[in-house]
Motif scaffolding. Sequence first.
Motif, PDB file in Angstrom:
ATOM      1  N   LEU A  47      26.122 -45.969 -19.974  1.00 21.32           N
ATOM      2  CA  LEU A  47      24.549 -46.202 -19.619  1.00 21.32           C
ATOM      3  C   LEU A  47      23.726 -45.794 -20.925  1.00 21.32           C
ATOM      4  O   LEU A  47      22.515 -45.930 -21.203  1.00 21.32           O
ATOM      5  CB  LEU A  47      23.758 -45.741 -18.042  1.00 21.32           C
ATOM      6  CG  LEU A  47      24.803 -45.965 -16.519  1.00 21.32           C
ATOM      7  CD1 LEU A  47      24.165 -45.879 -15.973  1.00 21.32           C
ATOM      8  CD2 LEU A  47      24.059 -47.857 -16.774  1.00 21.32           C
ATOM      9  N   LYS A  48      24.402 -44.513 -21.904  1.00 17.60           N
ATOM     10  CA  LYS A  48      23.544 -44.445 -23.401  1.00 17.60           C
ATOM     11  C   LYS A  48      24.573 -44.300 -24.448  1.00 17.60           C
ATOM     12  O   LYS A  48      25.770 -43.663 -23.696  1.00 17.60           O
ATOM     13  CB  LYS A  48      23.317 -43.129 -22.287  1.00 17.60           C
ATOM     14  CG  LYS A  48      21.913 -42.558 -22.937  1.00 17.60           C
ATOM     15  CD  LYS A  48      21.578 -41.336 -22.512  1.00 17.60           C
ATOM     16  CE  LYS A  48      20.771 -40.580 -23.145  1.00 17.60           C
ATOM     17  NZ  LYS A  48      20.264 -39.372 -22.240  1.00 17.60           N
ATOM     18  N   SER A  49      23.872 -44.346 -24.821  1.00 19.28           N
ATOM     19  CA  SER A  49      24.580 -44.228 -26.613  1.00 19.28           C
ATOM     20  C   SER A  49      24.812 -42.553 -26.765  1.00 19.28           C
ATOM     21  O   SER A  49      24.051 -42.368 -26.153  1.00 19.28           O
ATOM     22  CB  SER A  49      24.237 -44.570 -27.815  1.00 19.28           C
ATOM     23  OG  SER A  49      22.833 -44.596 -27.798  1.00 19.28           O
ATOM     24  N   PRO A  50      25.925 -42.833 -27.448  1.00 14.77           N
ATOM     25  CA  PRO A  50      25.902 -40.831 -27.877  1.00 14.77           C
ATOM     26  C   PRO A  50      24.646 -40.453 -28.691  1.00 14.77           C
ATOM     27  O   PRO A  50      24.216 -39.041 -28.348  1.00 14.77           O
ATOM     28  CB  PRO A  50      27.134 -41.333 -29.105  1.00 14.77           C
ATOM     29  CG  PRO A  50      27.830 -42.435 -28.991  1.00 14.77           C
ATOM     30  CD  PRO A  50      26.573 -43.315 -28.221  1.00 14.77           C
ATOM     31  N   ASP A  51      24.124 -40.723 -29.535  1.00 17.13           N
ATOM     32  CA  ASP A  51      22.696 -40.770 -30.144  1.00 17.13           C
ATOM     33  C   ASP A  51      21.682 -40.885 -28.793  1.00 17.13           C
ATOM     34  O   ASP A  51      20.540 -39.863 -29.720  1.00 17.13           O
ATOM     35  CB  ASP A  51      23.048 -40.618 -31.084  1.00 17.13           C
ATOM     36  CG  ASP A  51      22.798 -42.775 -31.137  1.00 17.13           C
ATOM     37  OD1 ASP A  51      22.200 -42.831 -30.215  1.00 17.13           O
ATOM     38  OD2 ASP A  51      22.406 -42.732 -32.512  1.00 17.13           O
ATOM     39  N   GLY A  52      21.662 -41.532 -27.634  1.00 15.35           N
ATOM     40  CA  GLY A  52      20.232 -41.266 -27.236  1.00 15.35           C
ATOM     41  C   GLY A  52      19.476 -42.617 -27.417  1.00 15.35           C
ATOM     42  O   GLY A  52      19.014 -42.621 -26.831  1.00 15.35           O
ATOM     43  N   ALA A  53      19.765 -42.504 -28.714  1.00 12.84           N
ATOM     44  CA  ALA A  53      19.170 -43.832 -29.088  1.00 12.84           C
ATOM     45  C   ALA A  53      19.023 -45.064 -28.312  1.00 12.84           C
ATOM     46  O   ALA A  53      17.899 -45.421 -28.749  1.00 12.84           O
ATOM     47  CB  ALA A  53      19.422 -44.448 -30.045  1.00 12.84           C
TER      48      ALA A  53
END
Length: 78
Positions: A47-53
């Motif tokens: 649900l989320k990319s590692p960088d939070g983008a």
Amino acid sequence: MPKFTVGLGWDANSASGADFDLDASVFILGENKKILADEYFVFYNNLKSPDGAVEHTGDNLTGAGEAMTKASKWIYQK
């Protein structure tokens, strides 16, 4: 950084009567136009990319109602 939300919605299936679901996904690519790593494929199981983008905000499996049934929040980074 600008933030925006992309949403998908659909009407319930009236042709065949069978339920269906749509899935949305985002691939985050590098300058070489290839995915940065598997973790940068954002979808219902990540649900989320590692960088939070990019963040996938959940799911409405039926498509019922007037609201968006799928949404992803994106933070533009250059």
